[in-house]
Enzyme design. Structure first.
Site, PDB file in Angstrom:
ATOM      1  N   CYS A 185       0.829  -1.214   0.000  1.00 10.71           N
ATOM      2  CA  CYS A 185       0.000   0.000   0.000  1.00 10.71           C
ATOM      3  C   CYS A 185       0.863   1.262   0.000  1.00 10.71           C
ATOM      4  O   CYS A 185       0.669   2.161  -0.807  1.00 10.71           O
ATOM      5  CB  CYS A 185      -0.928  -0.030   1.215  1.00 10.71           C
ATOM      6  SG  CYS A 185      -2.004   1.389   1.296  1.00 10.71           S
ATOM      7  N   CYS A 228      -1.661   1.752  -2.951  1.00  9.02           N
ATOM      8  CA  CYS A 228      -2.617   2.833  -2.733  1.00  9.02           C
ATOM      9  C   CYS A 228      -1.988   4.233  -2.719  1.00  9.02           C
ATOM     10  O   CYS A 228      -2.469   5.139  -3.394  1.00  9.02           O
ATOM     11  CB  CYS A 228      -3.336   2.676  -1.401  1.00  9.02           C
ATOM     12  SG  CYS A 228      -3.363   1.039  -0.698  1.00  9.02           S
ATOM     13  N   LYS A 258      -0.016   5.419  -5.944  1.00 11.48           N
ATOM     14  CA  LYS A 258      -1.056   5.428  -6.995  1.00 11.48           C
ATOM     15  C   LYS A 258      -1.940   6.669  -6.865  1.00 11.48           C
ATOM     16  O   LYS A 258      -2.170   7.390  -7.836  1.00 11.48           O
ATOM     17  CB  LYS A 258      -1.877   4.137  -6.870  1.00 11.48           C
ATOM     18  CG  LYS A 258      -2.999   3.920  -7.845  1.00 11.48           C
ATOM     19  CD  LYS A 258      -4.360   4.375  -7.401  1.00 11.48           C
ATOM     20  CE  LYS A 258      -4.892   3.978  -6.081  1.00 11.48           C
ATOM     21  NZ  LYS A 258      -5.635   2.760  -6.018  1.00 11.48           N
ATOM     22  N   TYR A 316      -9.528  -3.076 -11.252  1.00 10.09           N
ATOM     23  CA  TYR A 316      -9.438  -1.668 -10.871  1.00 10.09           C
ATOM     24  C   TYR A 316      -8.048  -1.091 -11.110  1.00 10.09           C
ATOM     25  O   TYR A 316      -7.910   0.087 -11.461  1.00 10.09           O
ATOM     26  CB  TYR A 316      -9.919  -1.463  -9.423  1.00 10.09           C
ATOM     27  CG  TYR A 316      -8.928  -1.806  -8.334  1.00 10.09           C
ATOM     28  CD1 TYR A 316      -8.114  -0.833  -7.786  1.00 10.09           C
ATOM     29  CD2 TYR A 316      -8.810  -3.105  -7.830  1.00 10.09           C
ATOM     30  CE1 TYR A 316      -7.212  -1.130  -6.776  1.00 10.09           C
ATOM     31  CE2 TYR A 316      -7.920  -3.406  -6.820  1.00 10.09           C
ATOM     32  CZ  TYR A 316      -7.125  -2.425  -6.293  1.00 10.09           C
ATOM     33  OH  TYR A 316      -6.234  -2.720  -5.305  1.00 10.09           O
ATOM     34  N   GLU A 338      -7.345   2.262 -13.268  1.00 13.49           N
ATOM     35  CA  GLU A 338      -6.733   3.426 -12.617  1.00 13.49           C
ATOM     36  C   GLU A 338      -5.498   3.901 -13.382  1.00 13.49           C
ATOM     37  O   GLU A 338      -5.325   5.098 -13.623  1.00 13.49           O
ATOM     38  CB  GLU A 338      -6.350   3.075 -11.173  1.00 13.49           C
ATOM     39  CG  GLU A 338      -7.567   2.894 -10.287  1.00 13.49           C
ATOM     40  CD  GLU A 338      -7.245   2.493  -8.857  1.00 13.49           C
ATOM     41  OE1 GLU A 338      -8.081   2.718  -7.978  1.00 13.49           O
ATOM     42  OE2 GLU A 338      -6.156   1.928  -8.608  1.00 13.49           O
ATOM     43  N   HIS A 345     -26.326  21.788   0.391  1.00 16.79           N
ATOM     44  CA  HIS A 345     -26.519  22.449  -0.889  1.00 16.79           C
ATOM     45  C   HIS A 345     -25.545  23.595  -1.053  1.00 16.79           C
ATOM     46  O   HIS A 345     -25.315  24.327  -0.096  1.00 16.79           O
ATOM     47  CB  HIS A 345     -27.964  22.966  -0.959  1.00 16.79           C
ATOM     48  CG  HIS A 345     -28.292  23.562  -2.292  1.00 16.79           C
ATOM     49  ND1 HIS A 345     -28.486  22.788  -3.401  1.00 16.79           N
ATOM     50  CD2 HIS A 345     -28.430  24.854  -2.663  1.00 16.79           C
ATOM     51  CE1 HIS A 345     -28.756  23.581  -4.435  1.00 16.79           C
ATOM     52  NE2 HIS A 345     -28.719  24.833  -4.008  1.00 16.79           N
ATOM     53  N   GLU A 372     -25.942  15.711  -2.288  1.00 16.81           N
ATOM     54  CA  GLU A 372     -27.341  15.877  -1.868  1.00 16.81           C
ATOM     55  C   GLU A 372     -28.284  15.064  -2.767  1.00 16.81           C
ATOM     56  O   GLU A 372     -29.403  14.752  -2.365  1.00 16.81           O
ATOM     57  CB  GLU A 372     -27.747  17.345  -1.833  1.00 16.81           C
ATOM     58  CG  GLU A 372     -27.787  18.032  -3.183  1.00 16.81           C
ATOM     59  CD  GLU A 372     -28.191  19.519  -3.077  1.00 16.81           C
ATOM     60  OE1 GLU A 372     -29.093  19.842  -2.287  1.00 16.81           O
ATOM     61  OE2 GLU A 372     -27.581  20.338  -3.801  1.00 16.81           O
TER      62      GLU A 372
HETATM   63  P1  FAD Z   1       1.369  -6.102   1.944  1.00 17.23           P
HETATM   64  O1  FAD Z   1       1.010  -4.697   2.219  1.00 17.23           O
HETATM   65  O2  FAD Z   1       1.635  -6.495   0.550  1.00 17.23           O
HETATM   66  O3  FAD Z   1       2.631  -6.423   2.842  1.00 17.23           O
HETATM   67  C1  FAD Z   1       3.326  -7.632   2.766  1.00 17.23           C
HETATM   68  C2  FAD Z   1       4.769  -7.383   3.190  1.00 17.23           C
HETATM   69  O4  FAD Z   1       5.396  -8.631   3.431  1.00 17.23           O
HETATM   70  C3  FAD Z   1       5.605  -6.692   2.117  1.00 17.23           C
HETATM   71  O5  FAD Z   1       6.213  -5.545   2.660  1.00 17.23           O
HETATM   72  C4  FAD Z   1       6.647  -7.740   1.706  1.00 17.23           C
HETATM   73  O6  FAD Z   1       7.890  -7.167   1.353  1.00 17.23           O
HETATM   74  C5  FAD Z   1       6.741  -8.558   2.985  1.00 17.23           C
HETATM   75  N1  FAD Z   1       7.196  -9.941   2.815  1.00 17.23           N
HETATM   76  C6  FAD Z   1       6.710 -10.863   1.939  1.00 17.23           C
HETATM   77  N2  FAD Z   1       7.315 -12.043   2.147  1.00 17.23           N
HETATM   78  C7  FAD Z   1       8.192 -11.858   3.168  1.00 17.23           C
HETATM   79  C8  FAD Z   1       9.104 -12.731   3.857  1.00 17.23           C
HETATM   80  N3  FAD Z   1       9.209 -14.022   3.539  1.00 17.23           N
HETATM   81  N4  FAD Z   1       9.861 -12.216   4.866  1.00 17.23           N
HETATM   82  C9  FAD Z   1       9.765 -10.897   5.199  1.00 17.23           C
HETATM   83  N5  FAD Z   1       8.908 -10.046   4.581  1.00 17.23           N
HETATM   84  C10 FAD Z   1       8.134 -10.526   3.589  1.00 17.23           C
HETATM   85  N6  FAD Z   1      -5.996  -1.089  -1.362  1.00 17.23           N
HETATM   86  C11 FAD Z   1      -6.849  -0.147  -0.940  1.00 17.23           C
HETATM   87  O7  FAD Z   1      -7.488  -0.320   0.110  1.00 17.23           O
HETATM   88  N7  FAD Z   1      -7.028   1.025  -1.644  1.00 17.23           N
HETATM   89  C12 FAD Z   1      -6.340   1.281  -2.787  1.00 17.23           C
HETATM   90  O8  FAD Z   1      -6.511   2.334  -3.399  1.00 17.23           O
HETATM   91  C13 FAD Z   1      -5.424   0.303  -3.242  1.00 17.23           C
HETATM   92  N8  FAD Z   1      -4.697   0.527  -4.360  1.00 17.23           N
HETATM   93  C14 FAD Z   1      -3.794  -0.410  -4.770  1.00 17.23           C
HETATM   94  C15 FAD Z   1      -3.052  -0.152  -5.910  1.00 17.23           C
HETATM   95  C16 FAD Z   1      -2.131  -1.070  -6.363  1.00 17.23           C
HETATM   96  C17 FAD Z   1      -1.326  -0.775  -7.592  1.00 17.23           C
HETATM   97  C18 FAD Z   1      -1.939  -2.294  -5.636  1.00 17.23           C
HETATM   98  C19 FAD Z   1      -0.924  -3.307  -6.099  1.00 17.23           C
HETATM   99  C20 FAD Z   1      -2.660  -2.565  -4.490  1.00 17.23           C
HETATM  100  C21 FAD Z   1      -3.606  -1.619  -4.047  1.00 17.23           C
HETATM  101  N9  FAD Z   1      -4.384  -1.845  -2.916  1.00 17.23           N
HETATM  102  C22 FAD Z   1      -5.273  -0.899  -2.498  1.00 17.23           C
HETATM  103  C23 FAD Z   1      -4.306  -3.123  -2.179  1.00 17.23           C
HETATM  104  C24 FAD Z   1      -3.460  -3.007  -0.902  1.00 17.23           C
HETATM  105  O9  FAD Z   1      -2.203  -2.476  -1.221  1.00 17.23           O
HETATM  106  C25 FAD Z   1      -3.323  -4.384  -0.264  1.00 17.23           C
HETATM  107  O10 FAD Z   1      -4.603  -4.945  -0.061  1.00 17.23           O
HETATM  108  C26 FAD Z   1      -2.606  -4.309   1.081  1.00 17.23           C
HETATM  109  O11 FAD Z   1      -1.327  -3.732   0.961  1.00 17.23           O
HETATM  110  C27 FAD Z   1      -2.478  -5.721   1.689  1.00 17.23           C
HETATM  111  O12 FAD Z   1      -1.762  -5.667   2.884  1.00 17.23           O
HETATM  112  P2  FAD Z   1      -0.992  -6.956   3.422  1.00 17.23           P
HETATM  113  O13 FAD Z   1      -0.565  -6.609   4.808  1.00 17.23           O
HETATM  114  O14 FAD Z   1      -1.796  -8.162   3.207  1.00 17.23           O
HETATM  115  O15 FAD Z   1       0.274  -7.114   2.476  1.00 17.23           O
END
Ligand code: FAD
Length: 463
Positions: free
Chosen positions: A43, A48, A51, A177, A181, A435, A440
């Site tokens: 994110c 997010c 973006k 999406y 976007e 308004h 509204e």
């Molecule tokens: P992540 O945020 O992906 O975090 C996972 C972390 O784990 C990463 O930092 C990674 O490096 C780390 N990791 C992975 N494997 C290992 C390992 N073995 N050891 C140590 N670290 C590791 N959501 C919204 O709500 N609104 C939006 O507008 C939106 N826009 C988006 C736009 C794009 C282009 C993308 C790709 C996603 C978007 N999302 C949006 C979705 C949102 O980013 C994800 O749903 C959210 O980040 C998920 O969080 P998470 O904690 O599951 O994983």
């Protein structure tokens, strides 16, 4: 106190992992977290946040044009991609620091390394083995890569944030999406954009009116939409890339961006070795308290492949912390999760689509309004707004709210609270509007659409 090194070891410092770690530590647990790449996860770094900054950047081109109708003369306009990327990078670095400090400030031990699961209570991190009463897998997901010939010449969403230059011509493949976007972002920044999707209409899962409405609006902003086709192959040319479409057309572009879906980061994590069950798509299967088939290993967020949104991952992280360390078993309520698409114009929705509402409730009343937003009366821009309310007829509860238009996300967030509180159409009707605003309209829509199945709604409105 348990005999393990930690009460909780979190793998992945993204949205869900950081939230679970901080709050667990706040409840007094001994917590460690491992992050292999960037604090804040998808994110903050490649999702997010950057973006949305790019969406803002891209909107200025229209804002400058629109200003003329209000009497402004705007001087020479030039867009500089490296400036945007450098400023974005600075902001992301600031956020990375905040995330890291939030963790250390909460007393969480931070490992800047990849972690893997060794067994039900052991993790390997940075060449060390540590033990934990609970292991939380919060490793997120990544873009699905294309397989067509020449796809190695293409990019995915992760790469967009680090491009050296703005592509003059770009082909965006995908109908979700993220594809929509980025098509809007590149068009706003001045690229020549084609978006291609294999189905008859993009944004599957969204309300049919919303999908059709956006498909009418995007071409007005310069995005060429191609449906029912895919890319057959990509070849390098002296002048860029040539993408051959299944319809036979060859598009000359500078970049091809594939945004064709995301998959869970569950490989090479040792999950199979520990006996953790995965779905066919590689998602970690969890119960209502986020426990996997190995009870001491939990999973949240995108790696579980449910609703892939940051606020959902945050809520799941919070639920895990409460369940494990505050004696408060918590499950996230997945009903009526609001969401937005930062397309141009943007979309926001909460609740059921008309199709799903008819299937679930049988008879529904549908209120729909489409109009030119006030801003564009003077700007002269040909852009419309769509608003739609879906009401289940028997109980008169509002079960779906959909909008395409300026500020949709800001407007629908408030309506999501009303829906969560069980608001009826009568509650909307007795709410006084603000308004002049577009919002509204949501409290002044009186006349339901004629019901294709019977004439009852129209008759009631006429009473
Ligand atoms: P992540 O945020 O992906 O975090 C996972 C972390 O784990 C990463 O930092 C990674 O490096 C780390 N990791 C992975 N494997 C290992 C390992 N073995 N050891 C140590 N670290 C590791 N959501 C919204 O709500 N609104 C939006 O507008 C939106 N826009 C988006 C736009 C794009 C282009 C993308 C790709 C996603 C978007 N999302 C949006 C979705 C949102 O980013 C994800 O749903 C959210 O980040 C998920 O969080 P998470 O904690 O599951 O994983």
């Amino acid at each position: 106190m348990s005999h393990y090194d930690y009460d909780l070891f979190v793998i992945g410092a993204g949205s869900g992992g950081v939230r679970a770690a901080r709050f667990s530590a706040g409840y007094g647990a001994r917590v460690a977290i491992a992050e292999e790449r960037f604090f804040g996860g998808t994110c903050v770094n490649i999702g997010c946040v950057p973006k949305k900054l790019m969406v803002y950047a891209s909107h200025f081109s229209e804002d400058f044009e629109d200003a003329a109708g209000y009497g402004w003369t705007v001087g020479e306009r030039r867009f500089d991609w490296p400036t945007l990327i450098a400023n974005k990078d600075r902001e992301i670095a600031r956020l990375n620091g905040i995330y890291q400090r939030l963790l250390t400030g909460a007393g969480v031990e931070v490992f800047e390394a990849r972690a893997t699961v060794v067994d039900a209570h052991t993790v390997e991190v940075g060449g060390r083995k540590v033990t934990a009463a609970n292991i939380l897998v919060a490793t997120g997901g990544r873009p699905v890569r294309a397989r067509e010939p020449g796809c190695e010449l293409s990019i995915v969403s992760d790469d967009v944030f680090y491009l050296d230059r703005l592509p003059e011509r770009i082909l965006v493949a995908g109908g979700g999406y993220i594809a929509v976007e980025f098509a809007g972002v590149f068009a706003g920044l001045g690229s020549q954009v084609t978006q291609i999707y294999r189905g008859p209409l993009f944004l599957r899962g969204f309300d049919a009116d919303v999908r059709a409405f956006l498909a009418e609006e995007m071409p007005k902003k310069g995005v060429d939409l191609v449906f029912n086709e895919i890319i057959e192959k990509i070849e390098k040319t002296s002048n860029g890339l040539a993408a051959t479409l299944t319809g036979g057309k060859v598009l000359e572009v500078d970049q091809v961006l594939y945004a064709i879906g995301r998959q869970p980061n569950s490989e090479d994590l040792g999950l199979d070795r520990a006996g953790v069950e995965l779905s066919g798509m590689g998602a970690v299967k969890v119960d209502e308290h986020y426990r996997s088939s190995v009870p001491s290993i939990l999973a949240i967020g995108d790696v579980t492949d449910r609703i892939q949104l940051t606020p959902v991952a945050l809520a799941e992280g919070m639920a895990v912390a409460r369940t494990l360390f505050n004696d408060e078993p918590t499950t996230v309520d997945y009903r009526d999760v609001p969401s937005a698409v930062f397309s141009q114009p943007p979309i926001a929705s909460v609740g059921l689509t008309e199709e799903a509402a008819r299937e679930k409730h049988g008879a529904v009343d549908v209120f729909r309004s489409s109009f030119t937003p006030m801003k564009h009366t003077l700007s002269g821009r040909d852009e419309k707004t769509l608003m739609k309310l879906i009401v289940e007829r028997a109980g008169q509860k509002v079960v779906g709210v959909h909008m395409v238009g300026l500020d949709a996300a800001e407007i629908v967030q408030g309506l999501a609270v009303a829906m969560k509180a069980g608001a009826t159409k009568a509650d909307f009707d007795r709410t006084i509007g603000i308004h002049p605003s577009a919002a509204e309209e949501f409290v002044t829509m009186r006349q339901p659409l004629p019901d294709p199945e019977d004439g009852q709604a129209a008759a009631r409105a006429a009473e």
